[in-house]
Design a protein around this motif. Structure first.
Motif, PDB file in Angstrom:
ATOM      1  N   LEU A 174       0.832  -1.202  -0.230  1.00 31.00           N
ATOM      2  CA  LEU A 174       0.126   0.261  -0.106  1.00 31.00           C
ATOM      3  C   LEU A 174       0.840   1.317   0.083  1.00 31.00           C
ATOM      4  N   ILE A 175       1.986   1.208   0.793  1.00 34.62           N
ATOM      5  CA  ILE A 175       2.778   2.516   0.904  1.00 34.62           C
ATOM      6  C   ILE A 175       3.516   2.633  -0.602  1.00 34.62           C
ATOM      7  N   ALA A 176       3.615   1.810  -1.375  1.00 35.01           N
ATOM      8  CA  ALA A 176       4.590   1.829  -2.518  1.00 35.01           C
ATOM      9  C   ALA A 176       3.478   2.465  -3.375  1.00 35.01           C
ATOM     10  N   PHE A 177       2.239   2.853  -3.363  1.00 33.60           N
ATOM     11  CA  PHE A 177       1.433   3.514  -4.349  1.00 33.60           C
ATOM     12  C   PHE A 177       1.601   5.107  -3.928  1.00 33.60           C
ATOM     13  N   VAL A 178       2.045   5.547  -2.676  1.00 31.68           N
ATOM     14  CA  VAL A 178       2.044   6.665  -2.357  1.00 31.68           C
ATOM     15  C   VAL A 178       2.837   7.512  -3.035  1.00 31.68           C
ATOM     16  N   PRO A 179       4.301   7.194  -3.553  1.00 36.63           N
ATOM     17  CA  PRO A 179       5.040   7.807  -4.206  1.00 36.63           C
ATOM     18  C   PRO A 179       4.590   8.350  -5.912  1.00 36.63           C
ATOM     19  N   ILE A 180       3.760   7.254  -6.293  1.00 36.94           N
ATOM     20  CA  ILE A 180       3.030   7.623  -7.776  1.00 36.94           C
ATOM     21  C   ILE A 180       2.075   8.707  -7.395  1.00 36.94           C
ATOM     22  N   ILE A 181       1.286   8.558  -6.366  1.00 36.85           N
ATOM     23  CA  ILE A 181       0.296   9.714  -6.263  1.00 36.85           C
ATOM     24  C   ILE A 181       1.118  11.071  -6.035  1.00 36.85           C
ATOM     25  N   LEU A 182       2.037  10.992  -5.351  1.00 38.86           N
ATOM     26  CA  LEU A 182       2.902  12.146  -4.996  1.00 38.86           C
ATOM     27  C   LEU A 182       3.456  12.761  -6.340  1.00 38.86           C
ATOM     28  N   LEU A 183       3.865  11.784  -7.399  1.00 39.30           N
ATOM     29  CA  LEU A 183       4.501  12.156  -8.617  1.00 39.30           C
ATOM     30  C   LEU A 183       3.307  12.796  -9.297  1.00 39.30           C
ATOM     31  N   ASN A 184       2.125  12.329  -9.395  1.00 35.98           N
ATOM     32  CA  ASN A 184       1.056  12.717 -10.363  1.00 35.98           C
ATOM     33  C   ASN A 184       0.845  14.168  -9.679  1.00 35.98           C
ATOM     34  N   ASP A 185       0.866  14.319  -8.600  1.00 36.17           N
ATOM     35  CA  ASP A 185       0.473  15.903  -7.779  1.00 36.17           C
ATOM     36  C   ASP A 185       1.525  16.611  -8.272  1.00 36.17           C
ATOM     37  N   LEU A 186       2.838  16.329  -8.349  1.00 38.23           N
ATOM     38  CA  LEU A 186       4.089  17.183  -8.632  1.00 38.23           C
ATOM     39  C   LEU A 186       3.942  17.738 -10.194  1.00 38.23           C
ATOM     40  N   VAL A 187       3.440  16.628 -10.882  1.00 39.51           N
ATOM     41  CA  VAL A 187       3.621  16.855 -12.583  1.00 39.51           C
ATOM     42  C   VAL A 187       2.267  17.772 -12.843  1.00 39.51           C
ATOM     43  N   LYS A 188       1.327  17.690 -11.764  1.00 41.18           N
ATOM     44  CA  LYS A 188       0.083  18.637 -12.047  1.00 41.18           C
ATOM     45  C   LYS A 188       0.629  20.148 -11.522  1.00 41.18           C
ATOM     46  N   TYR A 189       1.488  19.998 -10.464  1.00 40.58           N
ATOM     47  CA  TYR A 189       1.924  21.520 -10.078  1.00 40.58           C
ATOM     48  C   TYR A 189       2.725  22.035 -11.052  1.00 40.58           C
ATOM     49  N   PHE A 190       3.732  21.383 -11.608  1.00 38.42           N
ATOM     50  CA  PHE A 190       4.643  22.074 -12.747  1.00 38.42           C
ATOM     51  C   PHE A 190       3.730  22.393 -14.082  1.00 38.42           C
ATOM     52  N   GLU A 191       2.825  21.558 -14.298  1.00 41.23           N
ATOM     53  CA  GLU A 191       1.973  21.864 -15.454  1.00 41.23           C
ATOM     54  C   GLU A 191       0.934  23.447 -15.371  1.00 41.23           C
ATOM     55  N   ALA A 192       0.312  23.378 -13.858  1.00 40.48           N
ATOM     56  CA  ALA A 192      -0.077  24.723 -13.766  1.00 40.48           C
ATOM     57  C   ALA A 192       0.885  25.811 -13.529  1.00 40.48           C
ATOM     58  N   LEU A 193       2.092  25.483 -13.211  1.00 41.42           N
ATOM     59  CA  LEU A 193       3.233  26.659 -13.013  1.00 41.42           C
ATOM     60  C   LEU A 193       3.502  27.116 -14.280  1.00 41.42           C
ATOM     61  N   ASN A 194       3.694  26.160 -15.327  1.00 34.90           N
ATOM     62  CA  ASN A 194       4.083  26.688 -16.624  1.00 34.90           C
ATOM     63  C   ASN A 194       2.940  27.426 -17.357  1.00 34.90           C
ATOM     64  N   ALA A 195       1.599  26.983 -17.063  1.00 38.11           N
ATOM     65  CA  ALA A 195       0.625  27.759 -17.536  1.00 38.11           C
ATOM     66  C   ALA A 195       0.042  28.781 -16.982  1.00 38.11           C
ATOM     67  N   GLY A 196       0.728  29.141 -16.022  1.00 43.17           N
ATOM     68  CA  GLY A 196       0.425  30.409 -15.083  1.00 43.17           C
ATOM     69  C   GLY A 196      -0.522  30.586 -14.223  1.00 43.17           C
ATOM     70  N   ARG A 197      -0.825  29.136 -13.862  1.00 41.86           N
ATOM     71  CA  ARG A 197      -2.196  28.997 -12.922  1.00 41.86           C
ATOM     72  C   ARG A 197      -1.554  28.552 -11.538  1.00 41.86           C
ATOM     73  N   THR A 198      -2.724  28.675 -10.550  1.00 36.62           N
ATOM     74  CA  THR A 198      -2.139  28.426  -9.197  1.00 36.62           C
ATOM     75  C   THR A 198      -2.755  26.829  -9.010  1.00 36.62           C
ATOM     76  N   TYR A 199      -2.165  26.074  -8.240  1.00 40.07           N
ATOM     77  CA  TYR A 199      -2.772  24.620  -7.910  1.00 40.07           C
ATOM     78  C   TYR A 199      -2.389  24.326  -6.653  1.00 40.07           C
ATOM     79  N   HIS A 244       2.909  20.573   0.212  1.00 42.37           N
ATOM     80  CA  HIS A 244       4.053  21.561  -0.361  1.00 42.37           C
ATOM     81  C   HIS A 244       4.794  20.861  -1.431  1.00 42.37           C
ATOM     82  N   PRO A 245       5.203  21.327  -2.548  1.00 41.13           N
ATOM     83  CA  PRO A 245       6.235  20.673  -3.328  1.00 41.13           C
ATOM     84  C   PRO A 245       7.469  19.924  -2.696  1.00 41.13           C
ATOM     85  N   TRP A 246       7.976  20.720  -2.069  1.00 38.05           N
ATOM     86  CA  TRP A 246       9.369  20.131  -1.269  1.00 38.05           C
ATOM     87  C   TRP A 246       8.846  19.132  -0.364  1.00 38.05           C
TER      88      TRP A 246
END
Length: 516
Positions: A199-224, A229-231
């Motif tokens: 079960l714990i092994a799925f947590v990094p994948i969820i965090l990876l998805n959230d980080l990629v969405k954060y960078f997508e929003a950052l490049n598009a000039g949106r807030t996410y 926190h990303p760090w």
């Protein structure tokens, strides 16, 4: 005999080093000397690894094995568990036979009462004849007709009813005895650790998805607003895999001890049985089969236990992966699910073929070992008559048949597991992405693509372990059945015992031999 405190520690997930009867540090293994945190991190192996970096390790450098893996401790515990299992099976068999006897008596009594009431009513309707007399006449006529139909004592063999079925027998379970001896709660504890790690092994994948969405929003000039926190999520990408690795390592250590315990216990049971089996029991088996059970079947059981925990977790990993994939690509997931169901008949055919050819390999192995044993037993006669070449040809023929069966088994495993089952996740992700692109209006974003690929990569391990676990389970079942049949063979009756004569209480010599 083993220390009771030491034997008790086998059935608990605690370390042997906590036992007050543990040997001194000079005669204790690295693992038995380790502390709690060293068991989780395996840091007690650091001195051995440092030594291996400076020289070639030899057997003496490895130290003593763990006390719980000792043959003397395992032998005592397994023998008691197997005897308890035999008593349990005998009690269950007696109870089953008593229930069948009561049911049979109730059926006979019910049928007799119904037949008597029927004869009584028929007698009452007779023309002026006493009911008792009519009942007796009709009963005699019924008995005469029963003899004529073949149910009486003078019936012919062809007309007699079929013989009664053999009484049911509940056989003792070797696997239950082994697991009870090792400790069911300890195995349960190891499996729970593996489930938590999965079960714990799925947590990094969820965090990876959230980080990629954060960078997508950052490049598009949106807030996410993400999960954290990303760090913090970046730190979690390193901490959660470490925690999952610690739990999985502890699980593998416990299951490895269980595998060694099962192999040692089965070997000692077989060796003890070989010394006690009667001539009638020897006639039902041969030397080659016994040697193969001690060498091959015990190793198969050990490999199955090593993979058992990971095999039990694979369905949960596959289900969670499919649910998370559905959250990413929607209805395109059902294409992947349909592909999995399409593989079920292929899996069934592969497992059936593996079981078939595995039995064939074991049959040829038994014949080869038996022939070699017979040749070694009669080597003097073979040399006297110069029969080396004819017997060499016979051994070559048996070995050739065994190699053919092994080659067929290897090809089935290679084609079935490598070419089909290992390639299934790759084919599945291609089908899912193709369906997603053709059915969805939006473009395939980076967060969806990275997360889906990561989930499919995680599904590769379950897809690889699941068929291997089922394969080891099939082979272990075959080996356990062979060993159970051998362990249930009749034994010699003990008639000479060491000790004092039971008829002479004044006997002081403890080394005398008495008859029983």
């Amino acid at each position: 005999p083993a220390d009771p405190m030491l034997v008790h520690n086998i059935n608990t997930p605690q370390s042997f080093s906590s036992s007050s009867s543990a040997p001194s540090s000079a005669h204790t293994s690295y693992e038995d000397q380790a502390r709690c945190y060293q068991h989780w991190t395996l840091s007690y192996l650091s001195p051995l690894l440092k030594l291996g970096a400076s020289k070639v390790l030899v057997v003496d450098d490895l130290g003593r094995p763990s006390r719980e893996d000792g043959a003397d401790v395992v032998h005592d515990v397994v023998i008691r568990a197997w005897e308890d299992e035999i008593r349990r099976a005998d009690a269950a068999t007696r109870k089953l036979r008593e229930m069948e006897a009561r049911r049979r008596e109730n059926r006979v009594a019910t049928a007799a009462g119904s037949k008597r009431r029927w004869w009584w009513h028929r007698a009452r309707r007779s023309d002026g004849e006493a009911p008792e007399r009519a009942l007796q006449v009709d009963a005699d006529a019924g008995a005469t007709s029963a003899v004529a139909e073949g149910n009486g004592p003078h019936a012919t063999a062809a007309a007699r009813p079929p013989p009664k079925p053999k009484p049911k027998v509940i056989h003792p379970s070797l696997s239950r005895a082994i697991f009870n001896a090792f400790g069911k709660w300890r195995i349960f504890y190891a499996v729970v650790l593996m489930y938590i790690s999965a079960l714990i092994a799925f947590v990094p994948i969820i965090l990876l998805n959230d980080l990629v969405k954060y960078f997508e929003a950052l490049n598009a000039g949106r807030t996410y607003d993400g999960w954290a926190h990303p760090w913090a999520e970046a730190v979690g990408l390193g901490l959660f895999p470490l925690l999952a690795s610690l739990l999985q390592t502890r699980h593998m250590v416990i299951m490895q001890h269980c595998a060694v315990f099962a192999r040692t216990g089965c070997s000692t049971l077989l060796f003890r049985k070989a010394l006690r089996v009667s001539p009638t029991g020897r006639a039902r088996t041969n030397t080659g089969q016994v040697v193969n059970m001690m060498s091959v079947d015990t190793n198969v059981i050990m490999r199955f236990i090593q993979l058992a925990g990971m095999t039990l977790v694979t369905p949960l990993q596959i289900v969670i992966s499919l649910v998370l994939i559905y959250n990413q690509v929607g209805n395109a997931t059902w294409v992947g699910v349909g592909f999995l169901f399409a593989l079920l008949p292929v899996n069934a055919a592969i497992f059936a073929a593996v079981a078939k050819f595995r039995r064939r390999v074991l049959k040829h192995q038994d014949a080869r070992v038996k022939m070699i044993n017979d040749l070694l037993t009669g080597i003097r006669i073979i040399k006297f008559y110069a029969w080396e070449k004819p017997f060499l040809g016979e051994v070559g023929n048996v070995r050739e048949e065994e190699l053919k069966a092994l080659t067929t088994l290897t090809l089935v495993m290679l084609v079935g597991f490598t070419a089909i089952l290992f390639a299934a996740p790759i084919i599945q992700i291609i089908l899912v992405f193709m369906t997603y692109v053709l059915t969805e209006e939006g473009a395939l974003s980076a967060s969806v693509a990275f997360t889906t690929v990561a989930l499919f990569n995680m599904m590769r391990f379950p897809f690889a372990i699941l068929p291997m676990g089922f394969l080891q389970w099939i082979q272990a079942q075959i080996g356990i059945n062979r060993m159970q049949k051998y362990l249930e063979l009749p034994e010699l009756t003990t008639y000479v015992v060491d000790g004092k004569d039971p008829d002479r209480e004044d006997e002081q010599d403890a080394g005398s031999i008495s008859m029983r």
